[in-house]
Motif scaffolding. Structure first.
Motif, PDB file in Angstrom:
ATOM      1  N   ARG A   1     -13.288  23.119 -38.160  1.00 11.81           N
ATOM      2  CA  ARG A   1     -12.051  23.086 -37.362  1.00 11.81           C
ATOM      3  C   ARG A   1     -11.193  21.887 -37.725  1.00 11.81           C
ATOM      4  N   LEU A   2     -11.811  20.739 -37.891  1.00 13.52           N
ATOM      5  CA  LEU A   2     -11.054  19.526 -38.210  1.00 13.52           C
ATOM      6  C   LEU A   2     -10.627  19.485 -39.671  1.00 13.52           C
ATOM      7  N   LEU A   3     -11.474  19.965 -40.553  1.00 16.93           N
ATOM      8  CA  LEU A   3     -11.153  19.917 -41.976  1.00 16.93           C
ATOM      9  C   LEU A   3     -10.019  20.870 -42.358  1.00 16.93           C
ATOM     10  N   THR A   4      -9.905  21.973 -41.628  1.00 20.25           N
ATOM     11  CA  THR A   4      -8.872  22.968 -41.966  1.00 20.25           C
ATOM     12  C   THR A   4      -7.554  22.723 -41.248  1.00 20.25           C
ATOM     13  N   ASP A   5      -7.523  21.794 -40.316  1.00 17.95           N
ATOM     14  CA  ASP A   5      -6.304  21.523 -39.548  1.00 17.95           C
ATOM     15  C   ASP A   5      -5.998  20.030 -39.629  1.00 17.95           C
ATOM     16  N   SER A   6      -5.216  19.637 -40.612  1.00 18.43           N
ATOM     17  CA  SER A   6      -4.930  18.219 -40.836  1.00 18.43           C
ATOM     18  C   SER A   6      -4.157  17.609 -39.665  1.00 18.43           C
ATOM     19  N   ARG A   7      -3.289  18.395 -39.031  1.00 19.87           N
ATOM     20  CA  ARG A   7      -2.525  17.866 -37.888  1.00 19.87           C
ATOM     21  C   ARG A   7      -3.460  17.563 -36.721  1.00 19.87           C
ATOM     22  N   LEU A   8      -4.405  18.443 -36.462  1.00 18.69           N
ATOM     23  CA  LEU A   8      -5.382  18.199 -35.395  1.00 18.69           C
ATOM     24  C   LEU A   8      -6.234  16.984 -35.719  1.00 18.69           C
ATOM     25  N   ARG A   9      -6.638  16.855 -36.981  1.00 20.52           N
ATOM     26  CA  ARG A   9      -7.450  15.720 -37.398  1.00 20.52           C
ATOM     27  C   ARG A   9      -6.687  14.414 -37.199  1.00 20.52           C
ATOM     28  N   GLN A  10      -5.422  14.392 -37.546  1.00 21.53           N
ATOM     29  CA  GLN A  10      -4.605  13.193 -37.368  1.00 21.53           C
ATOM     30  C   GLN A  10      -4.386  12.880 -35.891  1.00 21.53           C
ATOM     31  N   LEU A  11      -4.161  13.928 -35.080  1.00 15.66           N
ATOM     32  CA  LEU A  11      -3.949  13.721 -33.645  1.00 15.66           C
ATOM     33  C   LEU A  11      -5.201  13.148 -32.996  1.00 15.66           C
ATOM     34  N   MET A  12      -6.344  13.728 -33.296  1.00 15.73           N
ATOM     35  CA  MET A  12      -7.588  13.217 -32.724  1.00 15.73           C
ATOM     36  C   MET A  12      -7.889  11.812 -33.219  1.00 15.73           C
ATOM     37  N   GLY A  13      -7.548  11.540 -34.478  1.00 22.80           N
ATOM     38  CA  GLY A  13      -7.737  10.188 -35.002  1.00 22.80           C
ATOM     39  C   GLY A  13      -6.885   9.179 -34.277  1.00 22.80           C
TER      40      GLY A  13
END
Length: 399
Positions: A341-353
C-alpha cells in the motif's frame, strides 16, 4: 542534584543509547555514569560525561539451579562493589538503567543509603520471578519508570501504583537538509548495491528470534513475486547468545533458498542509523512484543513511515493510518499488504512520513523525556507529592 546512572553492562544497545541521550541532556541535574569498562564507558567519555568504572557481572535467566545460584552470587558481588563505590561519591539518587541493574542496586540500599529509581526498558518477567520482583520493588524502590504502558502493565498496579511513571523514550531532533539526504541516499544505496529507482525497506535491531527479521525476508520475497522492485536491508548483529548467531545463519539460508540473496543485505551493526533511514523508503518493525522501539521514532523523525507490529509499546508510537501502519505479529500476508500500500502510493507515503515527523516533534523528543525524568528526581528528593510523568493515554489516538 547529583544523579548516579547505573548500568550493569557496557555493551551498547537501545537502552544504553537512551541512557546517554538522557544524561547528556539533563538541565537541572548532574549525571555521573557508573558503568563497567567497555564501549558504553568510552562513548560516555566521548560525550563529555563524568564516568566511574565499576566491576560487572553478566547473569542470565536459567533453569539450571547451579547456574542460577552462581549468577545470583555474581550479581550480589557486583551490587556490593557498586554500593561501596557510591559511598565514596556525593550522590543524591541512583537511576538504575535496567531491571537487573535496579535489583543489584536495591539489594545493597542498606550500604549506599540512596533512593533508587528503576528505569525498566523490557517487558518484566511473570510467574514466581515476577511476583518476587514486584514485592522487592514495593519495599525498596522509590520510583519505577517504564518506557511504555506495555512495560508498566507487567507490574502489580495495586502494590506499586504510586511508584509507577510512564516516560517514553525520546530522540534528539536533527533537521537534515534535502541535499544532505540525497547524498546519504546515493552513498548508502551504492554501498548496499541498491539502485536509486528501487524501493528500499529496512529492519534495524539486534538479530534475535523475537525481533522476527524472518518475517521481513519473507515479505520481501512476496513483494518481489508481486512485481515490486524492492531491496531489504537487515541492519544489526547477532550477539549475547549462541541462538542469535544460529538465527542469523537461518536468515541467510532463507534468503538464499527463496532466491532473493541479491535483494537482501545483511549490514551488521551500524552507527549511521539516521543516514540509513534517510536512504530508505520504509522501516519494518516485526518484533513479537517490542517494549518501545527506539528505531521507530528515529525513522519517524526523518519522515520515514513505519510498518510495525500491533503489540508491545509500538501502538503507543504509531497511530495506525496516520503516521504509519500496524499489523498483527507474524502475519506476513498483512505485512505485505501494508508495505505494498505504501510502496504503490507515493503521496500516501509522503503524507504519513510528514505526520510521523510531526508526531515525534510533539511527543517523543529527548527534551520531553528529560523534563519528565527531572520532575521525578525533584519530587523524590524534595519529599513532595507525586507528579505523574506522562498522560497514560498518549498513543491511543491522534494527540
Amino acid at each position: 542534584m547529583n544523579i548516579a546512572f547505573y548500568n550493569h553492562t557496557s555493551v551498547v544497545s537501545g537502552a544504553e543509547i537512551s541512557l546517554l541521550l538522557t544524561a547528556r541532556n539533563l538541565s537541572k541535574a548532574r549525571p555521573f555514569l557508573f558503568v563497567p569498562e567497555g564501549e558504553l564507558l568510552e562513548r560516555a567519555k566521548e560525550s563529555g560525561l563524568p564516568v566511574i568504572s565499576i566491576p560487572s557481572y553478566r547473569a542470565r535467566l536459567s533453569k539450571n539451579p547451579f547456574r542460577l545460584a552462581k549468577d545470583m552470587l555474581g550479581m550480589a558481588w557486583a551490587g556490593y562493589k557498586f554500593a561501596q563505590t557510591i559511598r565514596r561519591h556525593e550522590i543524591d539518587l541512583i537511576h538504575a538503567n535496567s531491571l537487573r541493574a535496579g535489583i543489584m542496586a536495591v539489594l545493597f540500599s542498606w550500604l549506599h543509603r540512596r533512593p533508587v529509581i528503576w528505569h525498566v526498558r523490557d517487558i518484566p518477567p511473570q510467574g514466581v520471578v515476577g511476583r518476587g520482583i514486584n514485592q522487592l520493588a514495593k519495599w525498596t524502590v522509590q520510583a519505577l519508570v517504564g518506557i511504555s504502558q506495555s512495560v508498566l502493565a507487567g507490574f502489580d498496579q495495586k502494590k506499586l501504583g504510586d511508584k509507577l511513571h510512564l516516560v517514553h523514550n525520546g530522540v534528539e531532533l536533527q533537521e537534515i537538509a534535502a541535499i544532505e539526504r540525497l547524498r546519504y541516499k546515493k552513498n548508502i544505496r551504492q554501498e548496499l548495491n541498491t539502485p536509486m529507482q528501487s524501493h528500499a525497506m529496512v529492519i534495524i535491531g539486534q538479530i534475535t528470534p523475537w525481533k522476527r527479521q524472518i518475517d521481513a525476508i519473507r515479505a520481501a520475497y512476496e513483494l518481489r513475486q508481486a512485481g515490486h522492485d524492492v531491496h531489504l536491508w537487515v541492519v544489526g548483529e547477532a550477539k549475547f547468545r549462541q541462538e542469535n548467531i544460529e538465527y542469523m545463519e537461518k536468515l541467510k539460508r532463507l534468503a538464499s533458498d527463496l532466491g532473493i540473496e541479491d535483494r537482501v543485505r545483511f549490514t551488521g551493526f551500524r552507527n549511521d542509523v539516521l543516514e540509513i533511514c534517510c536512504a530508505a523508503d520504509l522501516l519494518f518493525l516485526c518484533s513479537d512484543s517490542e517494549p518501545f522501539g527506539r528505531v521507530i521514532i528515529e525513522a519517524m523523525s526523518q519522515s520515514i513511515p513505519v510498518v510495525g507490529t500491533n503489540a508491545g509499546g509500538v501502538p503507543e508510537i504509531i497511530v495506525h493510518n496516520h503516521c504509519g501502519l500496524l499489523y498483527e505479529v507474524g502475519d506476513v500476508e498483512e505485512l505485505v499488504q501494508c508495505a505494498s500500500r505504501l510502496l504503490t502510493d507515493s503521496r500516501l507515503r509522503q503524507l504519513m512520513g510528514s505526520n510521523a515527523a510531526r508526531r515525534v516533534r510533539e511527543h517523543f523528543t529527548i527534551q520531553s523525556t528529560v523534563d519528565k525524568v527531572e520532575k521525578i528526581y525533584a519530587q523524590l528528593l524534595s519529599g513532595g507529592s507525586r507528579v505523574r510523568a506522562e498522560n497514560p493515554e498518549v498513543g491511543r489516538g491522534i494527540t
